[in-house]
Motif scaffolding. Structure first.
Motif, PDB file in Angstrom:
ATOM      1  N   GLU A 529      -0.173 -18.978  -6.127  1.00  0.00           N
ATOM      2  CA  GLU A 529       1.224 -18.796  -6.499  1.00  0.00           C
ATOM      3  C   GLU A 529       1.967 -18.011  -5.421  1.00  0.00           C
ATOM      4  OE1 GLU A 529       1.517 -16.321  -9.921  1.00  0.00           O
ATOM      5  OE2 GLU A 529       0.867 -14.605  -8.751  1.00  0.00           O
ATOM      6  N   ALA A 530       3.294 -17.925  -5.598  1.00  0.00           N
ATOM      7  CA  ALA A 530       4.125 -17.341  -4.554  1.00  0.00           C
ATOM      8  C   ALA A 530       4.078 -15.810  -4.546  1.00  0.00           C
ATOM      9  CB  ALA A 530       5.562 -17.820  -4.719  1.00  0.00           C
ATOM     10  N   TYR A 531       3.351 -15.214  -5.493  1.00  0.00           N
ATOM     11  CA  TYR A 531       3.375 -13.746  -5.580  1.00  0.00           C
ATOM     12  C   TYR A 531       1.981 -13.158  -5.481  1.00  0.00           C
ATOM     13  CZ  TYR A 531       7.868 -15.116  -7.288  1.00  0.00           C
ATOM     14  OH  TYR A 531       9.086 -15.704  -7.392  1.00  0.00           O
ATOM     15  N   ALA A 532       1.193 -13.675  -4.523  1.00  0.00           N
ATOM     16  CA  ALA A 532      -0.185 -13.209  -4.436  1.00  0.00           C
ATOM     17  C   ALA A 532      -0.238 -11.856  -3.726  1.00  0.00           C
ATOM     18  CB  ALA A 532      -1.027 -14.244  -3.705  1.00  0.00           C
ATOM     19  N   TYR A 533       0.542 -10.911  -4.233  1.00  0.00           N
ATOM     20  CA  TYR A 533       0.507  -9.560  -3.670  1.00  0.00           C
ATOM     21  C   TYR A 533      -0.660  -8.808  -4.284  1.00  0.00           C
ATOM     22  CZ  TYR A 533       5.252 -10.438  -2.126  1.00  0.00           C
ATOM     23  OH  TYR A 533       6.362 -10.962  -1.542  1.00  0.00           O
ATOM     24  N   ASP A 534      -1.090  -7.819  -3.567  1.00  0.00           N
ATOM     25  CA  ASP A 534      -2.180  -7.019  -4.114  1.00  0.00           C
ATOM     26  C   ASP A 534      -1.825  -5.556  -3.905  1.00  0.00           C
ATOM     27  OD1 ASP A 534      -4.471  -5.897  -4.973  1.00  0.00           O
ATOM     28  OD2 ASP A 534      -5.802  -7.251  -3.878  1.00  0.00           O
ATOM     29  N   ALA A 535      -1.136  -4.974  -4.856  1.00  0.00           N
ATOM     30  CA  ALA A 535      -0.636  -3.614  -4.698  1.00  0.00           C
ATOM     31  C   ALA A 535      -1.792  -2.620  -4.583  1.00  0.00           C
ATOM     32  CB  ALA A 535       0.261  -3.240  -5.871  1.00  0.00           C
ATOM     33  N   GLU A 536      -2.877  -2.867  -5.337  1.00  0.00           N
ATOM     34  CA  GLU A 536      -3.975  -1.900  -5.313  1.00  0.00           C
ATOM     35  C   GLU A 536      -4.629  -1.864  -3.944  1.00  0.00           C
ATOM     36  OE1 GLU A 536      -6.551  -2.643  -8.622  1.00  0.00           O
ATOM     37  OE2 GLU A 536      -4.922  -2.288 -10.045  1.00  0.00           O
ATOM     38  N   ALA A 537      -4.781  -3.051  -3.330  1.00  0.00           N
ATOM     39  CA  ALA A 537      -5.367  -3.081  -1.994  1.00  0.00           C
ATOM     40  C   ALA A 537      -4.465  -2.345  -1.009  1.00  0.00           C
ATOM     41  CB  ALA A 537      -5.576  -4.522  -1.546  1.00  0.00           C
ATOM     42  N   ASP A 538      -3.147  -2.569  -1.154  1.00  0.00           N
ATOM     43  CA  ASP A 538      -2.197  -1.872  -0.291  1.00  0.00           C
ATOM     44  C   ASP A 538      -2.318  -0.366  -0.471  1.00  0.00           C
ATOM     45  OD1 ASP A 538      -1.313  -4.197   0.639  1.00  0.00           O
ATOM     46  OD2 ASP A 538       0.747  -4.045  -0.116  1.00  0.00           O
ATOM     47  N   GLU A 539      -2.397   0.033  -1.731  1.00  0.00           N
ATOM     48  CA  GLU A 539      -2.476   1.452  -2.051  1.00  0.00           C
ATOM     49  C   GLU A 539      -3.760   2.037  -1.446  1.00  0.00           C
ATOM     50  OE1 GLU A 539      -0.268   3.241  -3.393  1.00  0.00           O
ATOM     51  OE2 GLU A 539      -1.369   5.100  -3.732  1.00  0.00           O
ATOM     52  N   ALA A 540      -4.863   1.321  -1.580  1.00  0.00           N
ATOM     53  CA  ALA A 540      -6.144   1.798  -1.044  1.00  0.00           C
ATOM     54  C   ALA A 540      -6.041   1.971   0.472  1.00  0.00           C
ATOM     55  CB  ALA A 540      -7.258   0.806  -1.400  1.00  0.00           C
ATOM     56  N   ALA A 541      -5.411   0.989   1.123  1.00  0.00           N
ATOM     57  CA  ALA A 541      -5.270   1.067   2.578  1.00  0.00           C
ATOM     58  C   ALA A 541      -4.439   2.291   2.960  1.00  0.00           C
ATOM     59  CB  ALA A 541      -4.606  -0.213   3.093  1.00  0.00           C
ATOM     60  N   TYR A 542      -3.398   2.549   2.144  1.00  0.00           N
ATOM     61  CA  TYR A 542      -2.517   3.676   2.398  1.00  0.00           C
ATOM     62  C   TYR A 542      -3.278   4.992   2.251  1.00  0.00           C
ATOM     63  CZ  TYR A 542       1.430   6.840   1.636  1.00  0.00           C
ATOM     64  OH  TYR A 542       2.330   7.860   1.701  1.00  0.00           O
ATOM     65  N   GLN A 543      -4.060   5.079   1.153  1.00  0.00           N
ATOM     66  CA  GLN A 543      -4.849   6.298   0.931  1.00  0.00           C
ATOM     67  C   GLN A 543      -5.835   6.509   2.060  1.00  0.00           C
ATOM     68  OE1 GLN A 543      -4.295   8.524  -1.241  1.00  0.00           O
ATOM     69  NE2 GLN A 543      -2.858   7.462  -2.599  1.00  0.00           N
ATOM     70  N   ALA A 544      -6.460   5.410   2.494  1.00  0.00           N
ATOM     71  CA  ALA A 544      -7.427   5.505   3.583  1.00  0.00           C
ATOM     72  C   ALA A 544      -6.748   6.045   4.842  1.00  0.00           C
ATOM     73  CB  ALA A 544      -8.042   4.129   3.855  1.00  0.00           C
ATOM     74  N   ALA A 545      -5.536   5.544   5.087  1.00  0.00           N
ATOM     75  CA  ALA A 545      -4.792   6.000   6.274  1.00  0.00           C
ATOM     76  C   ALA A 545      -4.486   7.489   6.158  1.00  0.00           C
ATOM     77  CB  ALA A 545      -3.505   5.191   6.411  1.00  0.00           C
ATOM     78  N   LEU A 546      -4.142   7.937   4.948  1.00  0.00           N
ATOM     79  CA  LEU A 546      -3.860   9.361   4.723  1.00  0.00           C
ATOM     80  C   LEU A 546      -5.094  10.191   5.061  1.00  0.00           C
ATOM     81  CD1 LEU A 546      -1.772   9.805   1.456  1.00  0.00           C
ATOM     82  CD2 LEU A 546      -1.103  10.207   3.823  1.00  0.00           C
ATOM     83  N   GLN A 547      -6.240   9.735   4.531  1.00  0.00           N
ATOM     84  CA  GLN A 547      -7.495  10.443   4.796  1.00  0.00           C
ATOM     85  C   GLN A 547      -7.723  10.576   6.299  1.00  0.00           C
ATOM     86  OE1 GLN A 547      -9.587  11.892   2.638  1.00  0.00           O
ATOM     87  NE2 GLN A 547      -8.154  11.371   0.981  1.00  0.00           N
ATOM     88  N   GLN A 548      -7.456   9.425   6.990  1.00  0.00           N
ATOM     89  CA  GLN A 548      -7.609   9.398   8.434  1.00  0.00           C
ATOM     90  C   GLN A 548      -6.773  10.502   9.082  1.00  0.00           C
ATOM     91  OE1 GLN A 548      -9.320   6.335   9.033  1.00  0.00           O
ATOM     92  NE2 GLN A 548     -10.015   7.209  10.976  1.00  0.00           N
ATOM     93  N   ASP A 549      -5.524  10.647   8.605  1.00  0.00           N
ATOM     94  CA  ASP A 549      -4.614  11.634   9.183  1.00  0.00           C
ATOM     95  C   ASP A 549      -5.114  13.056   8.975  1.00  0.00           C
ATOM     96  OD1 ASP A 549      -3.056   9.719  10.096  1.00  0.00           O
ATOM     97  OD2 ASP A 549      -1.446   9.922   8.622  1.00  0.00           O
ATOM     98  N   LYS A 550      -5.674  13.295   7.794  1.00  0.00           N
ATOM     99  CA  LYS A 550      -6.085  14.665   7.454  1.00  0.00           C
ATOM    100  C   LYS A 550      -7.213  15.140   8.363  1.00  0.00           C
ATOM    101  CE  LYS A 550      -4.660  14.933   2.657  1.00  0.00           C
ATOM    102  NZ  LYS A 550      -5.101  14.572   1.304  1.00  0.00           N
ATOM    103  N   ARG A 551      -8.050  14.181   8.761  1.00  0.00           N
ATOM    104  CA  ARG A 551      -9.198  14.583   9.558  1.00  0.00           C
ATOM    105  C   ARG A 551      -8.857  15.119  10.913  1.00  0.00           C
ATOM    106  NH1 ARG A 551     -12.751   9.678   8.290  1.00  0.00           N
ATOM    107  NH2 ARG A 551     -12.864  10.086   6.067  1.00  0.00           N
TER     108      ARG A 551
END
Lengths: 551, 193, 105
Positions: A529-551
């Motif tokens: 379908e036209a809305y195959a977004y995955d907000a949770e995956a996006d959120e996980a990637a964002y959190q991972a990036a945050l973790q990266q920054d903290k280190r």
């Protein structure tokens, strides 16, 4: 946004814009995208014209006394109504965004009948120019509703010519509707099932059905109106044995559903924007899709709420009042589904999203005050006051125009290949929002206090609110003018956008920006379908990036 | 095509609504005015249209079987019948003008004056409804002429004959409108009165 | 759209039926059914029923609706339904105009 960075992308060499050269290749084109651009240009000009008439009205109402004489004022508000309704609101989203996107979104090369599509633009222009001629010759003073017997028997203005223009524009809208319905049925790419159709396409489809079923009725009504003027017969004139309410029945049988021609495509745009900028699939897809159809169908059962004080039978009034409340249900279904889509979404606030959020708030106000008007008893009090004016401007401007602008910004990179300047976009969106509310919210109060519409003078105690409203209108005008400049600027200087500047889903983002003449190099095969977004995956990637920054 | 016909139904629908209103409000005047319409001519015209619908159906049939000659002949027959219909209509119109029953420009009601207003509106609707129907007939004849040209050129095969079929649908639709117009306009007053 | 080929005989039969119905319509108009039966408006009801039957014959056979897809049926049905909506609701207004709802006591 991903990929929006400068210099990453190159402009595609051959696009629909430069595939053929010369003015003739535009005026005789069969390409739905070029026709959409033709519409965009002509509609923008008419919108500006309607805006000029609106300014005249607001300047007149700045002071309680008369600046324009009554006759002139009548012609100004009639011209404003006719231009905005028939020449802007009805064609705006279907003819510009719908024309451009509907074939791309379903993976088709073009609409089913490209020549008919071009014909519809010419019909629109001929009708528009006839109406414009009538205005230049002196205009019409009946109000955009042409109520009889004034319009048939007494008005000395150019009713016939204007009616002819509207009649011809009606056929433009019928041909567009016909084209959309058949295209949606017959031209979908393999795998593009009905349950995978983008919600924008669903709403265009529902709109087209309303166009097919309603527009012929206004056409025949205008024919009767014109024939009455010519023959001097009075089917709509009580003095000659006719009935003016019959005209109102016929007129509103089209013109109420016409409100849904204006708002349904806007809702379709909003569904796309909300999904793209909260990175979630639209909550309750099938409910949103079917609520479009429900609105289209119920919309035909409620026209009598415009006739509460016209002398229609009290029983009919009660029935129409009850039926009118039903339309609130599918409308509310949409609003709730949009807000639920936002919930836990990964929201970003680009210009189109600002418009989308503005839409939800303003449409809620416009819709809920609509319930005031549908309530028989209350409506007797507020009929023909500024309350009504405010209510339908919240729906027509606050919702339709806002969604149209949001859509133009969202798909601008797709149409032109270049991005607009985000700062100016956001600024003008906010100006429009503030200016709009300042213009029309005072009118709710004015109407509730009893200020009637369509008068050029008013008692002095209403002046403060009217000044507020005119001040708001000036802000609104600035807000509307800004996009003209920065969008034109971006045509030459805007950063090159690339195929998918928003990181959005949907077939239109899988082809080049601007697309080639036949949209896709190879017919796409749709697997999701036209809305195959995955907000949770996006959120996980964002959190991972945050973790990266903290280190 | 069916989507287009839906539009056409609603186009005429508005007129039927006006007609129903008039008949409800001015029943006696409508009856009196309807007596001035020639039910025999109207009936003959109904017959002509029904025959033309048959020839049209046969033309589509012939096209489906790939018989070019038969297709063209049936289409020509359809066109002639359409022209006959319009001829009779024109005769009726000129008659109304001479009788002073043309609303607005030449209307002289000599019977019960109480009915003059209602009768004029009825004849007004008669002219608008049959006029628009006649306009559709003219368009239909044009379409058939175009199809004849294409059929002569050998455009149609048993596999490809959609234009013939679509023109047929349109023709039948115009016929159906008349099927309703005839009893509603001509047969209100029992002819023996 | 152009799938099914209807036998010629069907067309002739339908045509004859249509002509018979036309004759019946004219004949019925000669009879004053309203007065004869005491049922007001019977003439118009019969006339419209015949016209409706004729329409259905043309639609189903000449226009091949009988052999068409469901979608065609939906569109055909929608046109009748919408026409009915317009007529019925508007007339509901006219016919209930004279009714009195609130009386001053």
């Amino acid at each position: 946004m991903p990929g929006a960075a400068n210099g990453v992308f190159e402009m595609p060499k051959v696009t629909y814009l430069n595939a053929q050269e010369g003015i003739k290749s535009w005026l005789l084109t069969g390409d739905h995208k070029r026709i959409a651009i033709l519409y965009l240009i002509s509609i923008s000009i008419f919108f500006a014209l309607g805006g000029v008439f609106a300014s005249l009205i607001r300047i007149e109402l700045l002071t309680p006394g008369p600046e324009l004489d009554a006759e002139m004022y009548n012609r100004a508000f009639t011209a404003h109504g006719i231009v905005m309704v028939f020449m802007f609101l009805i064609p705006a989203i279907p003819a510009v965004l719908g024309n451009f996107l509907l074939p791309i979104m379903i993976g088709a090369r073009d609409l089913a009948f490209p020549k008919v599509n071009l014909l519809s633009w010419y019909l629109y222009m001929i009708g528009g120019l006839l109406t414009l001629t009538a205005m230049l010759m002196g205009g019409v003073d009946t109000g955009w509703t042409f109520y009889t017997p004034y319009s048939t028997t007494y008005s000395q203005s150019y009713v016939f010519l204007t009616g002819l223009g509207i009649f011809i524009m009606g056929f433009s809208s019928i041909t567009t509707g016909l084209n959309f319905v058949i295209t949606t049925h017959k031209m979908r790419a393999p795998g593009m099932t009905w349950s995978r159709l983008p919600l924008f396409v669903w709403s265009q489809y529902a709109t087209s059905l309303v166009m097919l079923l309603g527009t012929p009725v206004i056409a025949i009504t205008v024919v009767l109106l014109a024939a009455e003027r010519v023959f001097g017969v009075g089917i709509f004139n009580p003095n000659l044995g006719g009935d003016p309410v019959l005209f109102q029945h016929l007129f509103w049988f089209y013109s109420h559903p016409a409100v849904y021609i204006m708002i349904l495509p806007a809702m379709g745009v909003i569904s796309e924007l909300i999904a793209a900028f909260s990175r979630r699939r639209v909550f309750g897809y099938s409910f949103v899709a079917f609520s479009s159809l429900a609105i289209a169908i119920f919309g035909f059962l409620v026209w009598g709420h415009h006739l509460f004080v016209s002398g229609q039978s009290a029983y009919a009034g009660i029935i129409f009042s009850l039926l009118s409340f039903i339309v609130a249900i599918p409308s509310a279904v949409k609003v709730f589904n949009w807000t639920t889509t936002l919930y836990k979404g990964s929201i970003s606030y680009e210009t189109p999203m600002l418009y989308a959020l503005a839409f939800i708030g303003l449409f809620a106000i416009g819709g809920l005050t609509g319930l005031f008007c549908a309530a028989l008893g209350l409506d007797v009090h507020i009929t023909d006051t500024y309350f009504i004016i405010a209510h339908f401007h919240y729906v027509m401007v606050g919702s339709t125009v806002i969604a149209y602008l949001g859509g133009i910004h969202y798909w601008w990179p797709k149409m032109t290949g270049r991005s607009y300047p985000e700062f100016w976009g956001k600024l003008s969106a906010m100006l429009i929002y503030v200016g709009f509310n300042l213009t029309f919210f005072p009118q709710f109060i004015l109407g509730y206090l009893g200020m009637p519409r369509r008068y050029h003078v008013y008692p002095p105690e209403y002046q403060v609110l009217n000044i507020l409203s005119t001040a708001g209108a000036s802000v609104l005008a600035v807000g509307f003018l800004m996009p003209v400049f920065y969008l034109l600027w971006s045509l030459k200087y805007g950063p090159i956008a690339g195929p998918n500047p928003w990181g959005a889903k949907g077939l239109e983002w899988e082809t080049a920006s601007p697309p080639p003449t036949f949209n896709f190099d190879a017919t796409p095969i749709v697997t999701q379908e036209a809305y195959a977004y995955d907000a949770e995956a996006d959120e996980a990637a964002y959190q991972a990036a945050l973790q990266q920054d903290k280190r | 095509m069916w989507a287009f016909l839906v539009t056409e139904v609603m186009f005429f629908g508005g007129l039927f609504l006006a007609y129903t209103f008039l008949r409800w409000k001015h029943h006696d005047a409508v009856v009196a005015a309807s007596g001035h319409l020639d039910w025999i001519l109207g009936g003959v015209n109904t017959g002509v249209l029904l025959i033309s619908s048959l020839t049209m159906a046969m033309a589509v049939h012939a096209a489906q079987e790939g018989k070019r000659k038969a297709t063209v002949n049936f289409l020509i027959l359809t066109m002639i019948l359409g022209a006959v219909f319009l001829g009779v209509k024109a005769f009726e119109y000129s008659h109304k003008w001479h009788d002073g029953l043309f609303p607005g420009f030449n209307f002289h009601w000599t019977e019960n004056p109480a009915y003059a207003g209602g009768a004029e509106m009825f004849l007004f609707l008669y002219f608008v409804m049959t006029g628009l129907h006649g306009l559709h007939m003219v368009v239909g004849i044009g379409l058939v002429a175009w199809i004849i040209k294409r059929a002569n050129r050998g455009d149609f095969t048993p596999e490809y004959n959609i234009p013939v079929e679509i023109t047929g649908l349109y023709w039948h639709f115009v016929d159906i409108v008349w099927i309703f117009l005839y009893p509603l306009l001509y047969l209100i007053q029992p002819p023996h009165h | 759209m152009s799938g099914h080929i209807v036998p010629k005989k069907t067309y002739y039969t339908i045509f004859l039926l249509l002509m018979v119905l036309l004759a019946v319509t004219v004949l019925i108009a000669y009879l004053d059914l309203d007065h004869a039966t005491g049922i007001g408006g019977l003439n118009i009801i019969v006339a419209l029923s015949i016209a409706f039957t004729k329409m259905m014959l043309v639609v189903l056979y000449f226009m091949h609706m009988k052999w068409s897809s469901k979608l065609t049926w939906v569109f055909g049905g929608a046109s009748i339904l919408w026409l009915a909506i317009m007529l019925v609701i508007t007339l509901a207004d006219y016919f209930s105009r004279g009714w009195v709802m609130f009386t001053n006591r």
